[in-house]
Design an enzyme around this catalytic site. Structure first.
Site, PDB file in Angstrom:
ATOM      1  N   GLY A  19      21.529  10.784   0.399  1.00 25.93           N
ATOM      2  CA  GLY A  19      22.499  10.972   1.478  1.00 25.93           C
ATOM      3  C   GLY A  19      23.628  11.894   1.074  1.00 25.93           C
ATOM      4  N   GLY A  21      26.301  12.563   3.094  1.00 26.76           N
ATOM      5  CA  GLY A  21      27.470  12.338   3.969  1.00 26.76           C
ATOM      6  C   GLY A  21      28.717  12.278   3.105  1.00 26.76           C
ATOM      7  CG  PHE A  22      32.628  11.595   4.775  1.00 25.81           C
ATOM      8  CD1 PHE A  22      33.440  12.702   4.572  1.00 25.81           C
ATOM      9  CD2 PHE A  22      32.343  11.228   6.076  1.00 25.81           C
ATOM     10  CE1 PHE A  22      33.955  13.425   5.628  1.00 25.81           C
ATOM     11  CE2 PHE A  22      32.855  11.937   7.143  1.00 25.81           C
ATOM     12  CZ  PHE A  22      33.664  13.029   6.930  1.00 25.81           C
ATOM     13  CB  VAL A  87      14.859   8.494   0.866  1.00 26.80           C
ATOM     14  CG1 VAL A  87      14.550   7.236   0.066  1.00 26.80           C
ATOM     15  CG2 VAL A  87      15.399   9.578  -0.056  1.00 26.80           C
ATOM     16  CD  GLU A 183      37.932   9.973  18.588  1.00 24.62           C
ATOM     17  OE1 GLU A 183      38.854  10.003  17.780  1.00 24.62           O
ATOM     18  OE2 GLU A 183      36.749   9.899  18.245  1.00 24.62           O
ATOM     19  CG  ASP A 321      29.558   4.202   7.426  1.00 21.16           C
ATOM     20  OD1 ASP A 321      30.697   4.056   6.958  1.00 21.16           O
ATOM     21  OD2 ASP A 321      29.312   4.818   8.483  1.00 21.16           O
ATOM     22  CB  ALA A 332      35.623   9.398   6.850  1.00 22.63           C
TER      23      ALA A 332
HETATM   24  C1  LIG Z   1      31.193   9.661  16.307  1.00 25.30           C
HETATM   25  C2  LIG Z   1      31.851   9.134  15.061  1.00 25.30           C
HETATM   26  C3  LIG Z   1      33.222   9.243  14.903  1.00 25.30           C
HETATM   27  C4  LIG Z   1      33.842   8.761  13.758  1.00 25.30           C
HETATM   28  N1  LIG Z   1      35.186   8.894  13.627  1.00 25.30           N
HETATM   29  C5  LIG Z   1      35.796   8.485  12.497  1.00 25.30           C
HETATM   30  C6  LIG Z   1      37.196   8.687  12.289  1.00 25.30           C
HETATM   31  O1  LIG Z   1      37.889   9.198  13.174  1.00 25.30           O
HETATM   32  N2  LIG Z   1      37.733   8.293  11.107  1.00 25.30           N
HETATM   33  C7  LIG Z   1      36.982   7.715  10.114  1.00 25.30           C
HETATM   34  O2  LIG Z   1      37.502   7.401   9.052  1.00 25.30           O
HETATM   35  N3  LIG Z   1      35.676   7.515  10.275  1.00 25.30           N
HETATM   36  C8  LIG Z   1      35.057   7.885  11.430  1.00 25.30           C
HETATM   37  N4  LIG Z   1      33.710   7.691  11.590  1.00 25.30           N
HETATM   38  C9  LIG Z   1      32.961   6.999  10.526  1.00 25.30           C
HETATM   39  C10 LIG Z   1      32.625   7.919   9.397  1.00 25.30           C
HETATM   40  O3  LIG Z   1      32.098   9.130   9.871  1.00 25.30           O
HETATM   41  C11 LIG Z   1      31.641   7.201   8.481  1.00 25.30           C
HETATM   42  O4  LIG Z   1      32.308   6.073   7.962  1.00 25.30           O
HETATM   43  C12 LIG Z   1      31.158   8.083   7.345  1.00 25.30           C
HETATM   44  O5  LIG Z   1      30.482   9.200   7.846  1.00 25.30           O
HETATM   45  C13 LIG Z   1      30.245   7.294   6.423  1.00 25.30           C
HETATM   46  O6  LIG Z   1      29.801   8.128   5.400  1.00 25.30           O
HETATM   47  P1  LIG Z   1      28.436   7.842   4.629  1.00 25.30           P
HETATM   48  O7  LIG Z   1      28.311   8.917   3.614  1.00 25.30           O
HETATM   49  O8  LIG Z   1      28.385   6.440   4.205  1.00 25.30           O
HETATM   50  O9  LIG Z   1      27.325   7.994   5.749  1.00 25.30           O
HETATM   51  P2  LIG Z   1      26.957   9.254   6.631  1.00 25.30           P
HETATM   52  O10 LIG Z   1      28.105  10.161   6.797  1.00 25.30           O
HETATM   53  O11 LIG Z   1      26.322   8.697   7.855  1.00 25.30           O
HETATM   54  O12 LIG Z   1      25.877  10.039   5.762  1.00 25.30           O
HETATM   55  C14 LIG Z   1      24.609   9.509   5.516  1.00 25.30           C
HETATM   56  C15 LIG Z   1      23.707  10.652   5.096  1.00 25.30           C
HETATM   57  O13 LIG Z   1      22.473  10.098   4.675  1.00 25.30           O
HETATM   58  C16 LIG Z   1      21.405  10.870   5.182  1.00 25.30           C
HETATM   59  N5  LIG Z   1      20.247  10.008   5.293  1.00 25.30           N
HETATM   60  C17 LIG Z   1      20.128   8.882   6.040  1.00 25.30           C
HETATM   61  N6  LIG Z   1      18.910   8.353   5.888  1.00 25.30           N
HETATM   62  C18 LIG Z   1      18.242   9.154   5.039  1.00 25.30           C
HETATM   63  C19 LIG Z   1      16.927   9.132   4.488  1.00 25.30           C
HETATM   64  N7  LIG Z   1      16.060   8.167   4.782  1.00 25.30           N
HETATM   65  N8  LIG Z   1      16.574  10.122   3.649  1.00 25.30           N
HETATM   66  C20 LIG Z   1      17.440  11.108   3.333  1.00 25.30           C
HETATM   67  N9  LIG Z   1      18.688  11.179   3.827  1.00 25.30           N
HETATM   68  C21 LIG Z   1      19.090  10.206   4.654  1.00 25.30           C
HETATM   69  C22 LIG Z   1      21.927  11.360   6.531  1.00 25.30           C
HETATM   70  O14 LIG Z   1      21.237  12.528   6.945  1.00 25.30           O
HETATM   71  C23 LIG Z   1      23.395  11.618   6.218  1.00 25.30           C
HETATM   72  O15 LIG Z   1      23.628  12.930   5.808  1.00 25.30           O
HETATM   73  C24 LIG Z   1      33.063   8.167  12.740  1.00 25.30           C
HETATM   74  C25 LIG Z   1      31.675   8.061  12.884  1.00 25.30           C
HETATM   75  C26 LIG Z   1      31.077   8.535  14.035  1.00 25.30           C
HETATM   76  C27 LIG Z   1      29.578   8.436  14.199  1.00 25.30           C
END
Ligand SMILES: Cc1cc2nc3c(=O)[nH]c(=O)nc-3n(C[C@H](O)[C@H](O)[C@H](O)COP(=O)(O)OP(=O)(O)OC[C@H]3O[C@@H](n4cnc5c(N)ncnc54)[C@H](O)[C@@H]3O)c2cc1C
Length: 459
Positions: A19, A21-22, A87, A183, A321, A332
């Site tokens: 992943g 993401g953040f 994955v 939003e 998350d 985030a």
């Molecule tokens: C619409 C929206 C608005 C938001 N607004 C806010 C805000 O204003 N403030 C705030 O703090 N937070 C906000 N959030 C929450 C914040 O974006 C999340 O808490 C944050 O993105 C979590 O990060 P992460 O890296 O855990 O997961 P994610 O950012 O979801 O990243 C997960 C990554 O894993 C990858 N992945 C998933 N499954 C697989 C797999 N099987 N194989 C390979 N790759 C995979 C995905 O492609 C992705 O790139 C918001 C979320 C959303 C959806």
């Protein structure tokens, strides 16, 4: 527990991060100068700034402004390799991750340390069948699909002669009055009253109804009663209709059924229903739990210890998350801090140092939600900001956190233009795409309501 690596890594321990993401990105960054060989795997080629998805969905920002190629982000870090793959499983006993490459080939990625940062997905609370009519907003694909539906609805309203059908195309329902629902609702109403106001000749876009449903008594409840009341007042002024204390029990091509606390069920006609309520862990979490025996909370997130590793497998950490720890919110900032912690922990272990003695501690920097031009709410510790002050703070926070210098500059410029002129340029669509939308919906508008819908008053 320092890893061994092998000849392919010159003996450096292998780290796999699932992943980008953040959480995954911050873990990778913490490891960029460490004596480890990192493979960052994601099924998307981009790192997505999810908090601004709604601006992409409503035509303000382009997809490139909120998504950055992971290959490009990693290009300067010689010890990090990006792999585009999905994955699909874990073998925690033999320490490898199973992943599918583009084209269908399956690979095994061996690791000495594993960081799982795969995030969560939209939850329909056991009603996945709603997804066909009420898309959620978690990915870039979702945002682009919503963009087509929202702008397509105005086009369909413009081209239909039937007033009832037109009203249905001009009704937008949002399920869930958390930050994403608020939003989106605010943006669609602003789109109708500002951007599109002078662009159509047969319809008055300002007639568009935006209805926000929630089971709680107020929008943005997590921000506390004071800011929730401010948000409610801003939404009222904007013309967003709030239907609180109401649970959506069914969604169909014609709209939705909403049940109030008194048990009354009402059918609301709407061509566009967007699902902005709840998240749950993806099936990948259950695979990891099954492989390792790790516990899962009610939303399916993986339970981790104070060092973010799972019980019995100190080399496997779950962050962002997807981790379940002390009821931390899905924000985030939690993802960034937990990803960074995991990276630092591995860095220390790989250098032969003891793992950080201190358990992971989240430093709450607050949260923010945008309502409309000049209106946002920000909660940071004892500080509660709303209105213009909240909005200015919101801009600084988001510019500060947006990934990539170029994106920061262009987003700021785009906001200045969009906010001063009301113009939104990111909305390319064709008649063919809108026809696909109308094929799904138009025929069904004429169908008689089913039993449930008939029993409830059609609005
Ligand atoms: C619409 C929206 C608005 C938001 N607004 C806010 C805000 O204003 N403030 C705030 O703090 N937070 C906000 N959030 C929450 C914040 O974006 C999340 O808490 C944050 O993105 C979590 O990060 P992460 O890296 O855990 O997961 P994610 O950012 O979801 O990243 C997960 C990554 O894993 C990858 N992945 C998933 N499954 C697989 C797999 N099987 N194989 C390979 N790759 C995979 C995905 O492609 C992705 O790139 C918001 C979320 C959303 C959806």
């Amino acid at each position: 527990m320092a890893g061994q690596g092998d000849a392919t890594t010159g003996g450096k321990p292998k780290v796999v991060i699932v992943g980008g993401g953040f959480a995954g990105l911050f873990a990778a960054r913490a490891l960029r100068r460490s004596p480890v060989s990192v493979t960052l795997v994601d099924r998307s080629e981009h790192h997505l700034f999810q908090p601004l998805l709604y601006q992409c969905a409503t035509g303000i920002l382009s997809e490139g402004q909120i998504a950055l190629p992971l290959r490009s982000l990693m290009r300067k870090h010689r010890n990090i390799e990006f792999t585009l793959a999905e994955v699909t499983g874990f073998n925690v006993e033999e320490r490898y991750v199973i992943a599918g490459l583009p084209g269908g080939r399956t690979i095994h990625l061996p690791y000495d340390h594993l960081i799982v940062a795969a995030g969560v997905r939209q939850s329909y609370f056991g009603h996945d069948e709603f997804a066909a009519y009420a898309p959620g907003m978690k990915t870039l694909t979702d945002a682009l699909a919503i963009r087509q539906r929202v702008f397509g609805a105005f086009e369909m309203a413009e081209s239909t002669a039937d007033p009832e059908e037109r009203a249905r195309w001009l009704t937008f329902a949002m399920v869930g009055a958390g930050p994403t629902g608020v939003e989106l609702a605010g943006q669609i109403r602003e789109l109708a009253t500002t951007t599109l106001r002078k662009e159509y000749r047969n319809i008055n876009p300002q007639d568009a109804r935006v209805i926000l449903f929630d089971g709680g008594s107020e929008p943005l409840a997590a921000f506390g009663p004071k800011l929730a009341a401010k948000a409610k007042s801003s939404l009222d002024k904007l013309g967003v209709e709030l239907v609180m204390n109401t649970v959506v029990t069914d969604v169909s091509v014609r709209g939705l059924l909403a049940k109030g606390h008194d048990g009354t069920v009402v059918h609301h006609s709407a061509a566009t229903v967007l699902w902005t309520a709840g998240v749950e862990a993806p099936p990948l979490a259950s695979m990891l739990a099954k492989a390792s025996g790790a516990g899962q909370d009610r939303a399916g997130r993986i339970e981790v210890g104070p060092d973010l590793s799972i019980a019995g497998f100190p080399e496997v950490m779950v962050v962002g998350d997807l981790m379940s720890l002390d009821k931390l919110p899905g924000l985030a900032e939690v993802a960034m801090q937990s990803g960074h912690y995991a990276g630092v922990r591995i860095r220390k272990l790989s250098k032969g140092e003891a793992a950080p003695a201190k358990p992971f501690k989240y430093h709450d920097l607050g949260s923010a939600a945008y309502i409309a031009r000049g209106k946002a709410v920000v909660k940071a510790g004892p500080l509660n900001l709303s209105g213009l002050l909240g909005w200015v703070a919101w801009i600084f926070i988001h510019i500060g956190f947006l990934t990539g210098f170029r994106n920061r500059v262009t987003a700021l410029l785009t906001w200045v233009i969009a906010l001063s002129s009301g113009i939104r340029r990111e909305r390319v669509y064709t008649v063919e795409q809108i026809n696909r939308l109308s094929e799904v919906y138009s025929g069904h508008f004429a169908e008689p309501l089913d039993g449930h819908e008939r029993q409830s008053q059609d609005r």
